[in-house]
Design an enzyme around this catalytic site. Sequence first.
Site, PDB file in Angstrom:
ATOM      1  N   HIS A 130      39.642  27.378  41.084  1.00 58.68           N
ATOM      2  CA  HIS A 130      39.298  27.900  39.569  1.00 58.68           C
ATOM      3  C   HIS A 130      38.414  26.878  38.690  1.00 58.68           C
ATOM      4  CE1 HIS A 130      38.710  30.514  36.247  1.00 58.68           C
ATOM      5  NE2 HIS A 130      39.416  29.710  35.427  1.00 58.68           N
ATOM      6  N   LYS A 192      31.548  35.323  27.975  1.00 61.50           N
ATOM      7  CA  LYS A 192      32.831  36.580  28.071  1.00 61.50           C
ATOM      8  C   LYS A 192      33.877  35.752  27.177  1.00 61.50           C
ATOM      9  CE  LYS A 192      35.713  36.411  31.926  1.00 61.50           C
ATOM     10  NZ  LYS A 192      36.134  36.358  33.224  1.00 61.50           N
ATOM     11  N   THR A 224      41.029  41.854  38.689  1.00 65.03           N
ATOM     12  CA  THR A 224      41.122  43.400  38.292  1.00 65.03           C
ATOM     13  C   THR A 224      39.869  43.963  38.256  1.00 65.03           C
ATOM     14  OG1 THR A 224      40.909  42.976  35.964  1.00 65.03           O
ATOM     15  CG2 THR A 224      43.200  42.985  36.660  1.00 65.03           C
TER      16      THR A 224
HETATM   17  C1  R5P Z   1      38.258  33.847  35.219  1.00 68.27           C
HETATM   18  O1  R5P Z   1      38.073  33.163  34.456  1.00 68.27           O
HETATM   19  C2  R5P Z   1      37.850  33.840  36.707  1.00 68.27           C
HETATM   20  O2  R5P Z   1      36.650  32.999  36.931  1.00 68.27           O
HETATM   21  C3  R5P Z   1      37.293  35.426  37.023  1.00 68.27           C
HETATM   22  O3  R5P Z   1      36.161  35.427  35.933  1.00 68.27           O
HETATM   23  C4  R5P Z   1      38.528  36.495  36.589  1.00 68.27           C
HETATM   24  O4  R5P Z   1      39.657  36.036  37.328  1.00 68.27           O
HETATM   25  C5  R5P Z   1      38.092  37.732  36.885  1.00 68.27           C
HETATM   26  O5  R5P Z   1      39.206  38.680  36.485  1.00 68.27           O
HETATM   27  P1  R5P Z   1      39.043  40.168  36.267  1.00 68.27           P
HETATM   28  O6  R5P Z   1      38.514  40.597  37.534  1.00 68.27           O
HETATM   29  O7  R5P Z   1      40.488  40.642  36.312  1.00 68.27           O
HETATM   30  O8  R5P Z   1      38.285  40.514  35.058  1.00 68.27           O
END
Ligand code: R5P
Length: 312
Positions: A130, A192, A224
């Site tokens: 990550h 975001k 998710t």
């Molecule tokens: C978080 O910062 C990761 O880079 C992804 O953007 C995140 O895990 C996506 O999560 P979700 O699909 O639950 O929105």
Amino acid sequence: MDELKIFSGNAHPALARATCEYLNVPLGSARIFKFSNENIFVQILENVRERDVFIIQPLASPVNENLVELLIMLDAFKRASAGRITAVVPYYAYGRTDKKDQPRVPITARLIADLLTVAGANRLLTVDLHAGQIQGFFNIPVDELTALYLLVNYFRNKQLQDLVVVATDIGITKRARDMAERLKAPLAIIAKRRIDNSGKSEAITLIGDVKGMRALTIDDEIDTGGSLNNAVSLLIDNGAVEVSACCTHAVFSGPAIKNLAANTATEIVVTDTLPLGPEKRLPKITSLSLAPLIGEAIRRIHKGTSVGALFE
Ligand code: R5P
């Protein structure tokens, strides 16, 4: 350590088998099961004394169970006098808990690094963490592979016109910029915001122009699917004519499949760092295999040749 041995936990045997096929070596034999009291038991069924052992175990769902299984496997190999043990963890769960960004919270990504090391890992081989800084949580060597080139080649072969690469989050901007450069496309960025600890997020604003273009979003993982759905809506609202998405890790937890089915993305390309059961396979989801890349990295680690050269 002249002999290479590959073993798999229960997290993703298909990836371990595909990696063994690439390397043309048999998958090592081990017995792993749970007693009725849920305690996990591991027994290695062949001699591994002084061998170069690789344990393939992404931290897939059930995450905590697969983690403990990996720790117990590491302990078993250490006590069986393996020469060197590499934990091959293509998906490193808890990677998002990598800093103290709220009062009185843990840094679980660091805790797991300590657990793996204490259990017996001499090296870590992983894919698209990550945050790259997680490498520094380890005091053992870490090789971090990337799926970027596999994804780039896939989309390059599609020869999409009027393409714009979109980072779905500021955190993925550097990787998105690399992708954009390689696909000779412009870059756009979505800012975001996470809404408390609920797992929900909102796409606040779009930096860059997507009007009349085909947008390709990139992220390290889809969990998710909420972030992707917000991104797709924002891009369409800003005039994108089509949206495709890609990521390395198809976590697909909770409402992911419902969310992904509901968005208007034409294609979602992921890799097989995590197992993708039939219930998670929508027609618009394409899964690319990283087994050859992981296999080649294992071969190079074993032979003592450069892993970095794989990406030059
Ligand atoms: C978080 O910062 C990761 O880079 C992804 O953007 C995140 O895990 C996506 O999560 P979700 O699909 O639950 O929105």
